[in-house]
Write an enzyme that holds these catalytic residues in place. Structure first.
Site, PDB file in Angstrom:
ATOM      1  N   ASN A  37      11.953  -2.955  20.039  1.00 56.88           N
ATOM      2  CA  ASN A  37      11.633  -2.819  18.817  1.00 56.88           C
ATOM      3  C   ASN A  37      11.623  -1.085  18.222  1.00 56.88           C
ATOM      4  OD1 ASN A  37      10.656  -3.255  16.581  1.00 56.88           O
ATOM      5  ND2 ASN A  37       8.998  -4.381  16.877  1.00 56.88           N
ATOM      6  N   HIS A 122      -1.244 -16.020  18.088  1.00 54.67           N
ATOM      7  CA  HIS A 122      -1.949 -15.712  17.763  1.00 54.67           C
ATOM      8  C   HIS A 122      -2.713 -15.805  16.225  1.00 54.67           C
ATOM      9  CE1 HIS A 122       1.264 -11.910  19.253  1.00 54.67           C
ATOM     10  NE2 HIS A 122       0.688 -12.521  20.187  1.00 54.67           N
ATOM     11  N   ARG A 147      -5.004 -15.853  20.804  1.00 59.42           N
ATOM     12  CA  ARG A 147      -5.623 -14.062  21.354  1.00 59.42           C
ATOM     13  C   ARG A 147      -5.726 -14.182  19.385  1.00 59.42           C
ATOM     14  NH1 ARG A 147      -1.397  -8.893  20.121  1.00 59.42           N
ATOM     15  NH2 ARG A 147      -1.523 -10.161  18.208  1.00 59.42           N
ATOM     16  N   TYR A 159      -5.998  -4.580  12.755  1.00 58.15           N
ATOM     17  CA  TYR A 159      -5.026  -3.162  13.645  1.00 58.15           C
ATOM     18  C   TYR A 159      -4.461  -4.818  14.822  1.00 58.15           C
ATOM     19  CZ  TYR A 159      -7.931  -4.408  18.148  1.00 58.15           C
ATOM     20  OH  TYR A 159      -8.398  -4.844  18.994  1.00 58.15           O
ATOM     21  N   ASP A 207      -6.315  -8.529  22.463  1.00 56.71           N
ATOM     22  CA  ASP A 207      -5.571  -7.214  22.345  1.00 56.71           C
ATOM     23  C   ASP A 207      -6.356  -5.880  22.552  1.00 56.71           C
ATOM     24  OD1 ASP A 207      -3.613  -5.003  23.425  1.00 56.71           O
ATOM     25  OD2 ASP A 207      -1.712  -6.729  22.303  1.00 56.71           O
ATOM     26  N   HIS A 209      -4.649  -3.297  22.623  1.00 53.41           N
ATOM     27  CA  HIS A 209      -3.926  -2.042  22.156  1.00 53.41           C
ATOM     28  C   HIS A 209      -3.894  -0.244  23.108  1.00 53.41           C
ATOM     29  CE1 HIS A 209      -0.930  -3.933  19.458  1.00 53.41           C
ATOM     30  NE2 HIS A 209      -1.751  -5.129  19.984  1.00 53.41           N
ATOM     31  N   GLU A 233      -5.634  -7.656  27.231  1.00 60.72           N
ATOM     32  CA  GLU A 233      -5.284  -7.067  27.167  1.00 60.72           C
ATOM     33  C   GLU A 233      -5.522  -5.545  27.337  1.00 60.72           C
ATOM     34  OE1 GLU A 233      -2.657  -9.224  25.198  1.00 60.72           O
ATOM     35  OE2 GLU A 233      -1.035  -8.003  24.485  1.00 60.72           O
ATOM     36  N   GLU A 259       3.140  -4.651  29.004  1.00 54.20           N
ATOM     37  CA  GLU A 259       4.247  -4.943  27.750  1.00 54.20           C
ATOM     38  C   GLU A 259       5.026  -3.834  28.058  1.00 54.20           C
ATOM     39  OE1 GLU A 259       1.612  -6.432  24.558  1.00 54.20           O
ATOM     40  OE2 GLU A 259       2.054  -5.200  22.983  1.00 54.20           O
ATOM     41  N   ARG A 280       2.242  -8.167  32.113  1.00 57.67           N
ATOM     42  CA  ARG A 280       2.377  -8.699  31.112  1.00 57.67           C
ATOM     43  C   ARG A 280       4.133  -8.286  30.638  1.00 57.67           C
ATOM     44  NH1 ARG A 280       1.960 -10.963  27.015  1.00 57.67           N
ATOM     45  NH2 ARG A 280       1.179  -9.450  25.961  1.00 57.67           N
ATOM     46  N   HIS A 309       5.728 -10.847  28.032  1.00 58.53           N
ATOM     47  CA  HIS A 309       4.960 -10.658  26.772  1.00 58.53           C
ATOM     48  C   HIS A 309       6.214 -11.262  25.899  1.00 58.53           C
ATOM     49  CE1 HIS A 309       5.885  -7.196  24.140  1.00 58.53           C
ATOM     50  NE2 HIS A 309       4.905  -7.698  24.017  1.00 58.53           N
ATOM     51  N   ASP A 313       9.806 -10.160  18.483  1.00 58.04           N
ATOM     52  CA  ASP A 313      10.968  -8.986  19.079  1.00 58.04           C
ATOM     53  C   ASP A 313      11.562  -8.641  19.849  1.00 58.04           C
ATOM     54  OD1 ASP A 313       8.414  -7.553  19.089  1.00 58.04           O
ATOM     55  OD2 ASP A 313       9.238  -6.523  20.359  1.00 58.04           O
ATOM     56  N   GLU A 336       3.051 -15.625  26.082  1.00 59.17           N
ATOM     57  CA  GLU A 336       2.948 -15.241  24.793  1.00 59.17           C
ATOM     58  C   GLU A 336       3.991 -16.369  23.140  1.00 59.17           C
ATOM     59  OE1 GLU A 336       3.623 -10.885  23.739  1.00 59.17           O
ATOM     60  OE2 GLU A 336       1.752 -11.323  22.109  1.00 59.17           O
ATOM     61  N   TRP A 399      -1.044   3.258  19.404  1.00 58.48           N
ATOM     62  CA  TRP A 399      -0.360   1.943  18.462  1.00 58.48           C
ATOM     63  C   TRP A 399      -0.896   0.486  19.375  1.00 58.48           C
ATOM     64  CZ3 TRP A 399       2.579  -2.065  17.094  1.00 58.48           C
ATOM     65  CH2 TRP A 399       1.656  -3.034  16.211  1.00 58.48           C
TER      66      TRP A 399
END
Ligand SMILES: [Mg+2]
Length: 399
Positions: A37, A122, A147, A159, A207, A209, A233, A259, A280, A309, A313, A336, A399
């Site tokens: 991605n 999600h 999630r 986010y 998550d 992130h 996560e 991931e 993951r 994961h 994408d 997921e 991110w």
């Protein structure tokens, strides 16, 4: 049997997907997902210019030897571009072998260890009412686990949700903002509210992130214990695997990571010291079915479970490979599953099914996924970036 062609197809039915198609002299073909991605074309060039010429004329049944040849033979090891390319070859060769055997891939991986594959979906919202609506929508779709991601007071966006994922090249990546202190204050109240609204039985995931330091993650894990998360996560960037020792010492909230990993070596300390509960990685970014199966077997020695994961994408080809693996391995945890657009389904007709929140790979020989190249050609590549994230003083953050 010999490989006579290996070519890469790029299509963007809503988002970009990179697919490798390997053809043999006996007419059997295999597909592999090579989608990275936001950096898709790097993998296209790696496959087209450096890998495909090596495959033509070789025996497609020699999956392990081909994997080692591409991994060790390149001299340069690991990394997401390399491993996504090798993954596509590995999965395409498994697809061919299973088609030749006349069996769905999971049968070659030891057969089914369960009847169906549990998923999580999600739910995201800028505030509690919006989040509750999203949770209700996922429950209505049948998801048995959810999630939850939420807006943080003072920040513009929810986010970790790909709101800016398709920003055009001319403007560059979308920029999001972040405030760790506000997040740490806000999230426990959100989890409490969701628990109060939806009861104690619903498995809830969250998550982070990679946005926290180990001590911040330790504090968050402890603060969330009353709300009984299924997992927290990516609580801290795990390039520093040792950082998870501090998190683990302070909380019993289950931890899931991996991931962005693409090698078993990224997990070595995390697994052998039992610092996490779920691995993951995706089939697509971890070098394929062969190494991910090895990771799951390694993790099983330490009572760690799989949790592949599976965002949007990961193409239907990568998703199918994951579902076959999920059905076969004993230490499956959860999958997921974000689903795909209708257009994506038309480009990649597939045998796997999503019913009442559970996946099944179907009984077609191989992966059970096709690539309609005519349909794919109607959706040319579109330059796109994942968002970037900055603190309120402008510093780039995870991110
Ligand atoms: Mg994640």
């Amino acid at each position: 049997m010999k490989i006579v062609d290996a070519r890469v197809v790029v299509t963007s039915p809503g988002r970009n997907f990179v697919t490798l198609r390997i053809e043999t002299d006996e007419g059997v073909t295999g597909l592999g997902d090579a989608t990275l991605n936001g950096r898709e074309l790097a993998v296209v060039a790696y496959l087209r210019d450096h890998v495909a010429p090596l495959l033509v004329g070789t025996d497609p049944h020699r999956i392990e030897d081909t994997w080692q040849y591409l991994y060790r033979g390149a001299y340069w090891r690991r990394g997401p571009v390399t491993m996504a390319a090798i993954a596509a070859v590995d999965v395409a060769l498994w697809d061919i072998k299973a088609k030749v055997a006349g069996l769905p891939l999971y049968q070659l991986l030891g057969g089914a260890s369960r009847e169906r594959v549990r998923t999580y979906g999600h739910a995201s919202g800028r505030d509690l009412p919006e989040l509750f609506d999203a949770v209700r929508a996922r429950l209505a779709e049948g998801y048995p686990a959810i999630r939850i991601q939420t807006g943080v007071p003072g920040l513009k966006l929810v986010y970790g949700v790909r709101s800016g994922a398709l920003s055009a090249r001319s403007v560059g990546p979308a920029v999001e903002d972040w405030d760790t202190a506000a997040y740490l204050r806000h999230l426990p109240a959100v989890c409490e509210a969701v628990r109060n609204e939806f009861g104690p039985d619903l498995p809830l995931l969250h998550d982070a992130h990679h946005r926290l330091t180990p001590s911040q993650a330790a504090r968050l894990g402890k603060d969330l214990e009353p709300y009984d998360l299924f997992w927290l996560e990516d609580c801290t960037p795990a390039e520093n695997q040792e950082g998870l020792r501090l998190v683990r010492r302070h909380t019993t909230t289950p931890l899931a990571i991996g991931e962005v990993f693409n090698s078993v070596f990224d997990y070595q300390t995390l697994v052998t010291e039992q610092l996490i509960d779920y691995v993951r990685s995706s089939v697509t970014h971890f070098g394929g079915v062969s190494p991910l199966r090895r990771l799951f077997d390694f993790a099983a020695l330490y009572q760690i479970k799989s949790a592949v994961h599976g965002p949007e994408d990961i193409s239907p080809v990568g998703m199918a490979a994951a579902i076959h693996l999920d059905l076969a391995v004993h230490n499956f945890g959860i999958q997921e599953y974000a689903g795909h657009t209708e257009a994506t389904g038309a480009v990649f007709p597939h045998a796997y099914t999503f019913t009442d929140g559970y996946l099944h790979p179907g009984e077609e020989p191989g992966l059970g996924v096709e690539l309609d190249e005519e349909a794919a050609a109607a959706y040319p590549y579109e330059p796109a970036y994942l968002p970037v994230n900055r603190l309120q003083d402008g510093t780039v953050h995870d991110w």
